[in-house]
Design an enzyme around this catalytic site. Structure first.
Site, mmCIF file in Angstrom:
data_model
loop_
_atom_site.group_PDB
_atom_site.id
_atom_site.type_symbol
_atom_site.label_atom_id
_atom_site.label_comp_id
_atom_site.label_asym_id
_atom_site.label_seq_id
_atom_site.Cartn_x
_atom_site.Cartn_y
_atom_site.Cartn_z
ATOM 1 N N ASP A 173 1.373 44.480 -16.631
ATOM 2 C CA ASP A 173 1.530 43.595 -17.788
ATOM 3 C C ASP A 173 1.424 44.450 -19.053
ATOM 4 O O ASP A 173 0.416 44.482 -19.739
ATOM 5 C CB ASP A 173 0.437 42.508 -17.755
ATOM 6 C CG ASP A 173 0.742 41.381 -18.732
ATOM 7 O OD1 ASP A 173 1.701 41.515 -19.520
ATOM 8 O OD2 ASP A 173 0.019 40.369 -18.714
ATOM 9 N N LYS A 174 2.525 45.132 -19.330
ATOM 10 C CA LYS A 174 2.514 46.150 -20.394
ATOM 11 C C LYS A 174 2.183 45.547 -21.756
ATOM 12 O O LYS A 174 1.541 46.176 -22.587
ATOM 13 C CB LYS A 174 3.875 46.841 -20.468
ATOM 14 C CG LYS A 174 4.127 47.803 -19.311
ATOM 15 C CD LYS A 174 5.534 48.344 -19.354
ATOM 16 C CE LYS A 174 5.872 49.205 -18.158
ATOM 17 N NZ LYS A 174 5.250 50.517 -18.156
ATOM 18 N N ASN A 227 9.838 54.452 -10.329
ATOM 19 C CA ASN A 227 10.159 54.008 -11.684
ATOM 20 C C ASN A 227 10.243 55.166 -12.648
ATOM 21 O O ASN A 227 9.607 56.212 -12.459
ATOM 22 C CB ASN A 227 9.162 52.942 -12.170
ATOM 23 C CG ASN A 227 8.002 53.533 -12.938
ATOM 24 O OD1 ASN A 227 8.086 53.729 -14.150
ATOM 25 N ND2 ASN A 227 6.930 53.854 -12.222
ATOM 26 N N PHE A 239 7.174 54.088 -20.738
ATOM 27 C CA PHE A 239 6.383 53.277 -21.684
ATOM 28 C C PHE A 239 7.204 52.332 -22.553
ATOM 29 O O PHE A 239 7.093 52.371 -23.799
ATOM 30 C CB PHE A 239 5.552 54.165 -22.641
ATOM 31 C CG PHE A 239 4.529 55.047 -22.005
ATOM 32 C CD1 PHE A 239 4.061 54.817 -20.716
ATOM 33 C CD2 PHE A 239 3.983 56.124 -22.720
ATOM 34 C CE1 PHE A 239 3.094 55.643 -20.147
ATOM 35 C CE2 PHE A 239 3.026 56.947 -22.163
ATOM 36 C CZ PHE A 239 2.590 56.709 -20.876
ATOM 37 N N ASN A 267 -4.791 50.198 -21.878
ATOM 38 C CA ASN A 267 -4.242 51.501 -21.494
ATOM 39 C C ASN A 267 -3.330 51.968 -22.632
ATOM 40 O O ASN A 267 -2.392 51.262 -23.017
ATOM 41 C CB ASN A 267 -3.481 51.322 -20.170
ATOM 42 C CG ASN A 267 -2.776 52.569 -19.698
ATOM 43 O OD1 ASN A 267 -2.189 53.312 -20.472
ATOM 44 N ND2 ASN A 267 -2.788 52.780 -18.391
ATOM 45 N N SER A 281 1.444 59.761 -16.901
ATOM 46 C CA SER A 281 2.763 59.222 -16.552
ATOM 47 C C SER A 281 3.756 60.379 -16.470
ATOM 48 O O SER A 281 3.790 61.231 -17.364
ATOM 49 C CB SER A 281 3.241 58.228 -17.604
ATOM 50 O OG SER A 281 4.615 57.984 -17.392
ATOM 51 N N ASN A 293 6.875 60.002 -16.819
ATOM 52 C CA ASN A 293 8.125 59.524 -17.414
ATOM 53 C C ASN A 293 8.223 59.668 -18.929
ATOM 54 O O ASN A 293 9.166 59.202 -19.537
ATOM 55 C CB ASN A 293 8.354 58.067 -17.013
ATOM 56 C CG ASN A 293 8.438 57.937 -15.505
ATOM 57 O OD1 ASN A 293 8.991 58.817 -14.853
ATOM 58 N ND2 ASN A 293 7.865 56.874 -14.962
ATOM 59 N N THR A 294 7.219 60.292 -19.540
ATOM 60 C CA THR A 294 7.293 60.627 -20.963
ATOM 61 C C THR A 294 7.227 62.145 -21.006
ATOM 62 O O THR A 294 6.226 62.735 -20.564
ATOM 63 C CB THR A 294 6.115 59.986 -21.732
ATOM 64 O OG1 THR A 294 6.264 58.570 -21.682
ATOM 65 C CG2 THR A 294 6.076 60.437 -23.184
ATOM 66 N N LYS A 320 -6.876 58.378 -17.303
ATOM 67 C CA LYS A 320 -6.041 58.124 -16.113
ATOM 68 C C LYS A 320 -5.329 59.415 -15.713
ATOM 69 O O LYS A 320 -4.614 60.025 -16.523
ATOM 70 C CB LYS A 320 -5.032 57.017 -16.377
ATOM 71 C CG LYS A 320 -4.225 56.673 -15.121
ATOM 72 C CD LYS A 320 -3.574 55.326 -15.201
ATOM 73 C CE LYS A 320 -2.785 55.031 -13.937
ATOM 74 N NZ LYS A 320 -2.156 53.720 -13.966
ATOM 75 N N ASN A 338 -2.144 57.751 -11.088
ATOM 76 C CA ASN A 338 -0.829 57.278 -11.521
ATOM 77 C C ASN A 338 0.188 57.501 -10.385
ATOM 78 O O ASN A 338 -0.203 57.778 -9.245
ATOM 79 C CB ASN A 338 -0.431 58.040 -12.790
ATOM 80 C CG ASN A 338 0.384 57.178 -13.728
ATOM 81 O OD1 ASN A 338 1.347 56.541 -13.287
ATOM 82 N ND2 ASN A 338 0.016 57.118 -14.986
ATOM 83 N N THR A 339 1.464 57.405 -10.690
ATOM 84 C CA THR A 339 2.533 57.612 -9.697
ATOM 85 C C THR A 339 2.720 59.105 -9.424
ATOM 86 O O THR A 339 2.285 59.945 -10.209
ATOM 87 C CB THR A 339 3.863 57.023 -10.202
ATOM 88 O OG1 THR A 339 4.126 57.572 -11.493
ATOM 89 C CG2 THR A 339 3.790 55.509 -10.315
ATOM 90 N N GLY A 377 2.952 53.154 -4.285
ATOM 91 C CA GLY A 377 2.864 52.405 -3.039
ATOM 92 C C GLY A 377 2.336 53.274 -1.916
ATOM 93 O O GLY A 377 1.692 54.303 -2.154
ATOM 94 N N GLY A 401 -1.372 53.122 -3.798
ATOM 95 C CA GLY A 401 -1.235 52.850 -2.371
ATOM 96 C C GLY A 401 -2.256 51.871 -1.822
ATOM 97 O O GLY A 401 -2.495 51.849 -0.620
#
Ligand SMILES: Cc1cc2nc3c(=O)[nH]c(=O)nc-3n(C[C@H](O)[C@H](O)[C@H](O)COP(=O)(O)O)c2cc1C
Length: 329
Positions: A56-57, A102, A106, A132, A168, A170-171, A206, A235-236, A254, A286
């Protein structure tokens, strides 16, 4: 029946909020289930399971998550200014490996809008809210601390705890902030601001599941030297063990991240147990079944979070965990 698994992942992701609203209106309950209740500093957790960062960003569905049985909520990652997701494909899934991929980067409604959402919710609820926080993608790493300090200040009256996200994938460059050679420089001004602003909320960091164990130990120790209050692990992952379907960039979550996440948890429990003051350890990565939740608690996690389990198990996951907990008590 999980009809959202029959449609493309991006459609399911976009329809998710509406589905959660409807599901929570039908199945939501006003009382938070109480099991393994726990206090940390001044925070009261009626149970140990919550939503992970990214679920829920923008803090749009807080009432729904609470009614579905969460004991705490993490919102965000929030960035100072609003920003759009990365271009191109940003989400995929692989049913065979019970994983998600993903590359969102962000997407955020920005601090101002998210602040109002949290403030409105806090008028009705006492459930602990972790905010976060992350930097905008246009902010250079040399100035990243300024974004984090802005967010600490901005959310200081509504957050119950903060999670500093430097993990993350992804940034671009974000994970560099968590490298042991850069971390002191990054944390110095942030922890100074925590003091100057007289923030009483716990500050958590994190971390990524992709750090070598020796590096993870150093990173944990550097954070503890700065007197942080705890960690969210993890994180991922950028690793692709058995995940050939996904591109090389982007984070996988996952089931395939479970072992990495458990190893990080075990390491953090070890490193933190040498401290005189108790630290808050949150395990994510996971956690796919109710048994996984208790495995993490038995390993030393104070709290546990889920994201990918909500896709494979559905939004009834939190109640399932509560029923399992009640049967164990
Ligand atoms: C689609 C998606 C978006 C995510 N967005 C964020 C985010 O904004 N901030 C964050 O800290 N973690 C984010 N995460 C990572 C999760 O919070 C969690 O750490 C990770 O997915 C491992 O948990 P899981 O295996 O239960 O999914 C995201 C994960 C997914 C799958």
């Amino acid at each position: 029946m999980k009809p959202w698994l029959w449609i493309p992942a991006k459609w399911a992701h976009d329809l998710g909020p509406l589905g959660i609203q409807i599901y929570s209106k039908i199945f939501g309950q006003s009382k938070t289930p109480i099991w393994n209740a726990f206090n940390f500093k001044n925070l009261i957790f009626k149970n140990r399971i919550g939503i992970a960062g990214g679920v829920d960003k923008n803090a749009d569905l807080l009432m729904a998550w609470e009614s579905l049985g969460c004991g705490f909520l993490e919102i965000g990652t929030v960035t100072p200014a609003p920003q759009k997701p990365n271009p191109g494909k940003i989400i995929d899934r692989d049913l065979k490996t019970k994983s998600l991929w993903n590359k969102m980067g962000f997407p955020s409604a920005g601090a101002e809008e998210v602040f109002y959402n949290v403030r409105n919710f806090k008028e009705h609820s006492t459930i602990p809210i972790f905010v976060n926080i992350g930097k905008n993608r246009t902010t250079e790493n040399s100035k990243a601390h300024e974004d984090y300090i802005f967010l600490l200040n901005h959310f200081s009256v509504v957050a119950d705890a903060f999670v500093i996200n430097i993990s993350s994938p992804n940034t671009a460059g974000l994970r560099d902030l968590a490298k042991k050679e850069n971390l002191d420089l990054f944390l110095n001004p942030i922890m100074q601001a925590v003091q100057d602003l007289k923030l009483s909320q716990p500050i958590l960091i994190k971390l990524s599941p992709d750090l070598e164990i020796a590096d993870l130990k150093s990173v944990l120790q550097i954070c503890l030297n700065h007197d942080v209050d705890g960690f969210v692990l993890t994180n991922t992952t950028l690793s692709r063990n058995g995940l050939n379907k996904y591109p090389t960039e982007g984070g996988a979550s996952g089931e395939p991240v479970a072992e990495l996440s458990k190893l990080a948890l075990k390491t953090a429990v070890q490193v933190c147990s040498e401290q005189k003051t108790k630290k808050l350890i949150i395990s994510a990565g996971g956690v796919m079944t109710e048994r996984d939740v208790f495995e993490r608690i038995e390993m030393g996690a104070d709290l546990v979070q889920a994201y990918t389990a909500l896709i494979y198990e559905g939004p009834g996951f939190f109640r399932k965990v509560s029923h399992f907990a009640e049967r164990r008590q």
